[in-house]
Design a protein around this motif. Structure first.
Motif, mmCIF file in Angstrom:
data_model
loop_
_atom_site.group_PDB
_atom_site.id
_atom_site.type_symbol
_atom_site.label_atom_id
_atom_site.label_comp_id
_atom_site.label_asym_id
_atom_site.label_seq_id
_atom_site.Cartn_x
_atom_site.Cartn_y
_atom_site.Cartn_z
ATOM 1 N N VAL A 109 0.763 -1.148 0.086
ATOM 2 C CA VAL A 109 0.056 -0.078 0.116
ATOM 3 C C VAL A 109 0.885 1.215 -0.110
ATOM 4 O O VAL A 109 1.894 1.489 0.702
ATOM 5 C CB VAL A 109 -0.929 0.104 1.303
ATOM 6 N N GLU A 111 0.046 5.361 -0.675
ATOM 7 C CA GLU A 111 -0.914 6.312 -0.600
ATOM 8 C C GLU A 111 -0.932 7.069 -1.604
ATOM 9 O O GLU A 111 -2.088 7.531 -2.275
ATOM 10 C CB GLU A 111 -1.320 7.217 0.691
ATOM 11 N N ASP A 112 0.292 7.552 -2.291
ATOM 12 C CA ASP A 112 0.514 8.495 -3.334
ATOM 13 C C ASP A 112 0.316 7.863 -4.595
ATOM 14 O O ASP A 112 0.978 6.894 -4.656
ATOM 15 C CB ASP A 112 1.794 9.195 -3.028
ATOM 16 N N PRO A 113 -0.924 8.185 -5.294
ATOM 17 C CA PRO A 113 -0.976 7.471 -6.623
ATOM 18 C C PRO A 113 -0.035 7.559 -7.602
ATOM 19 O O PRO A 113 0.222 7.070 -8.803
ATOM 20 C CB PRO A 113 -2.505 7.766 -6.866
ATOM 21 N N GLN A 120 1.730 -2.331 -8.572
ATOM 22 C CA GLN A 120 0.909 -1.589 -9.091
ATOM 23 C C GLN A 120 1.479 -0.215 -9.645
ATOM 24 O O GLN A 120 2.399 0.276 -8.943
ATOM 25 C CB GLN A 120 -0.003 -1.321 -7.674
ATOM 26 N N GLN A 131 -11.725 7.016 -12.083
ATOM 27 C CA GLN A 131 -11.995 6.129 -10.948
ATOM 28 C C GLN A 131 -13.312 6.213 -10.330
ATOM 29 O O GLN A 131 -14.080 7.513 -10.057
ATOM 30 C CB GLN A 131 -10.985 6.515 -9.938
ATOM 31 N N ARG A 271 -4.820 -0.428 -7.657
ATOM 32 C CA ARG A 271 -4.280 -0.137 -6.338
ATOM 33 C C ARG A 271 -4.788 -0.769 -5.434
ATOM 34 O O ARG A 271 -6.113 -0.725 -5.030
ATOM 35 C CB ARG A 271 -4.016 1.265 -6.402
ATOM 36 N N LYS A 273 -5.851 -0.243 -1.321
ATOM 37 C CA LYS A 273 -5.947 0.896 -0.211
ATOM 38 C C LYS A 273 -6.563 0.276 0.854
ATOM 39 O O LYS A 273 -7.206 -0.849 0.978
ATOM 40 C CB LYS A 273 -6.833 1.852 -1.103
ATOM 41 N N ARG A 274 -6.704 0.922 1.917
ATOM 42 C CA ARG A 274 -7.470 0.709 3.231
ATOM 43 C C ARG A 274 -8.618 1.433 3.203
ATOM 44 O O ARG A 274 -8.694 2.645 3.131
ATOM 45 C CB ARG A 274 -6.347 1.042 4.238
ATOM 46 N N THR A 275 -9.637 0.792 3.798
ATOM 47 C CA THR A 275 -10.726 1.426 3.934
ATOM 48 C C THR A 275 -10.739 2.172 5.433
ATOM 49 O O THR A 275 -9.897 1.917 6.014
ATOM 50 C CB THR A 275 -11.950 0.559 4.213
ATOM 51 N N LEU A 280 -8.221 -3.953 3.881
ATOM 52 C CA LEU A 280 -7.657 -3.802 2.518
ATOM 53 C C LEU A 280 -8.746 -3.940 1.274
ATOM 54 O O LEU A 280 -9.337 -4.967 1.457
ATOM 55 C CB LEU A 280 -6.144 -4.606 2.206
ATOM 56 N N THR A 283 -8.851 -1.200 -5.765
ATOM 57 C CA THR A 283 -9.462 -0.267 -6.552
ATOM 58 C C THR A 283 -8.848 -0.626 -7.756
ATOM 59 O O THR A 283 -7.882 -1.094 -8.120
ATOM 60 C CB THR A 283 -9.227 1.182 -6.152
#
Length: 532
Positions: A109, A111-113, A120, A131, A271, A273-275, A280, A283
């Motif tokens: 993971v 965070e920065d796309p 990923q 998205q 990617r 991501k965490r909710t 996990l 997306t």
């Protein structure tokens, strides 16, 4: 702090040869495999086996390509790649991603796309606008490549989304063997067509994954130009190897000439991501183009585990490994270019080996089954992968022809048993033809199971001086016995009029024996691989 960095955190579970189990990091895994301490990956799903093996081999070869390798000795896998400790492997892997000081390409993971995460790619701004909140996979198996249905034994969305290890395996699987999954879900470059499969064909010297990994990695390193035959002008020195390092907007493709021949690809723009609850999920953004521009290659990209069908346009092997297809891949060099990994190498020595076929059969929006076949070659049979390959081809063709003729005789007898009032069986009658075909398929399944042990027996008889016809006589006897047994079983279940039952059975038996007699007293069989 979350444990999501494969270079540092022990995310991967291994079975050890002594029956134990422990968790290791990715560098720790490579170090343990060099020491011969990894028997299996217990949490790996069967269809993920080959993509994970290929990923580990390609990654290790990329990390070691500029290293001095020891002199490899057959039977001594500890000499095939050398000995590196966990920190040594960590340094080698970080060298591949030296532009990323915080290990982003190895973290599950990020965070920065705009930065990569493990398998990923960075997402370019234009793609982020596409998205959708509802576009995500909640579990690793939901993201994976299997298309399941209610009637399937395997169901999706059952694996705990908190299992980081399963996310690792699912990412490698979907990114390196993905089929076309509908609009926006693009396929891997290493397969023939949108609904093809990335097959895996190679020699295994042991059931242990550490020995298989060491062998294939060393062969990759010893054959840096094996890919040249595919006709793609790869960039071996400076080509992009880890495709997930560079940004993607889902609309552009990479030309193969920009890649290293051992490239580890990605197929999907996804990617992790965490909710808000800390779980996990993956997306995804739909893509209008494949990541690697390889449609015209039909899977002929130099993959070291993929045989190539020789046609006007060469194509990657894309078939369920039934006995007749396996014989073509193993013995018929005029029809297939063998994969690099299925060819015996010096480090294999002269002991027994197995050629393993792995194939995930697929169709449009469906999975048709995972197939794995192991063809054992003992010390006496290993020469049939080399100097005596033509004899194996000739013998296998004769055996396959005989099996086809006996199965056809069984099919016609079954039709006769069901069509007692017809002087000649009618294959166009749909109901009875379906029953007869099922009986023929059941026999072919039995042939498929017993073919290779009996091939070795026939070849041994021929090597001892028997003619080709005499060499296959035990095979023909077995086929006839199998057909009679199948016919007897069918006679107990096939629908037929009671008044005609005994007559139909007798007439069908006469037909079967007449057909078998014609096969037992055949015209001379082929004398060489070309039928001359």
């Amino acid at each position: 702090m979350t444990r999501e960095n494969l270079l540092v955190d022990p995310l991967l579970t291994i079975d050890t040869p002594d029956g134990g189990q422990r968790q290791v990091s990715l560098p720790g895994l490579f170090a343990a495999m060099e020491r011969g301490e990894v028997f299996a990956f217990p949490k790996l799903r069967p269809h993920q086996d080959h993509p994970w093996h290929a990923f580990l081999c390609q990654l290790a070869a990329l990390a070691l390509r500029d290293s001095h390798l020891p002199q490899a000795r057959p039977g001594h896998p500890e000499t095939w790649l050398g000995q590196h400790d966990e920190e040594g492997w960590r340094v080698l892997l970080r060298t591949l991603t030296s532009d990323f000081r915080d290990d982003e390409p190895w973290r599950l993971v990020v965070e920065d796309p705009a930065k990569p995460a493990f398998m990923q790619p960075p997402v370019e701004g234009s793609a982020l606008a596409k998205q959708k909140p509802e576009d995500f996979w909640a579990t690793p198996d939901d993201m994976d490549v299997l298309e399941t249905a209610k009637r399937h034994g395997i169901k999706n969305a059952l694996i705990d989304p908190g299992s980081l290890e399963h996310w690792v395996y699912a990412l490698v699987s979907v990114q390196t063997q993905a089929p076309f999954g509908g609009s926006g879900h693009q396929a891997s470059s290493r397969q023939n067509g949108a609904y093809g499969a990335r097959s895996g064909v190679g020699i295994r010297l042991s059931q242990r994954v550490d020995m298989c990994w060491a062998r294939d990695t060393r062969i990759l390193l010893d054959h840096p130009d094996h890919w040249a035959a595919c006709g793609i002008d790869y960039d071996f020195r400076h080509g992009l190897a880890l495709v997930w390092l560079v940004p993607w907007n889902g609309e552009t493709s990479l030309a193969p000439t920009r890649l290293h021949p051992w490239y580890i690809e990605i197929s999907r723009l996804t990617r992790l991501k965490r909710t808000p609850a800390g779980l996990l999920h993956a997306t995804y953004i739909t893509a209008s183009s494949t990541r690697v521009e390889a449609k015209e290659t039909h899977g002929n990209v130099g993959d070291p585990w993929v045989p190539i069908l020789k046609e006007t346009t060469p194509k990657s092997y894309n078939s369920v490994p039934r006995y007749h297809k396996v014989c073509e891949v193993l013995f018929d060099d005029e029809k297939y270019v063998p994969s690099l990994m299925q060819m015996p190498a010096k480090i294999d020595g002269t002991g027994p080996m197995t050629v393993c076929f792995r194939f995930l059969s697929r169709g449009q929006s469906k999975t048709e089954g995972y197939h794995e076949r192991h063809v054992p070659f003992g010390h006496a049979q290993s020469r049939f992968l080399g100097a005596r390959k033509n004899l194996a081809l000739e013998m296998s063709r004769s055996m396959i022809e005989l099996a086809s003729r006996v199965e056809q005789a069984l099919y016609l007898a079954a039709l006769k048993r069901m069509q007692a009032g017809r002087p000649v069986p009618d294959a166009k009658q749909p109901e009875t033809s379906r029953w007869a075909n099922r009986i023929r398929r059941d026999m072919d399944d039995e042939v498929n199971e017993h073919f290779f042990p009996r091939l070795w027996d026939c070849l041994e008889r021929h090597e001892d001086g028997a003619t080709l016809v005499d060499s296959v006589r035990p095979w023909l006897d077995w086929l006839a016995s199998c057909a009679r047994t199948r016919f007897a079983l069918a006679g107990q279940s096939l629908p037929s009029s009671c008044t005609l039952g005994m007559f139909a059975q007798a007439q069908a038996e006469i037909l079967l024996e007449r057909k078998l007699s014609g096969i037992f007293n055949p015209q001379p069989l082929r004398r060489n691989a070309h039928g001359k």
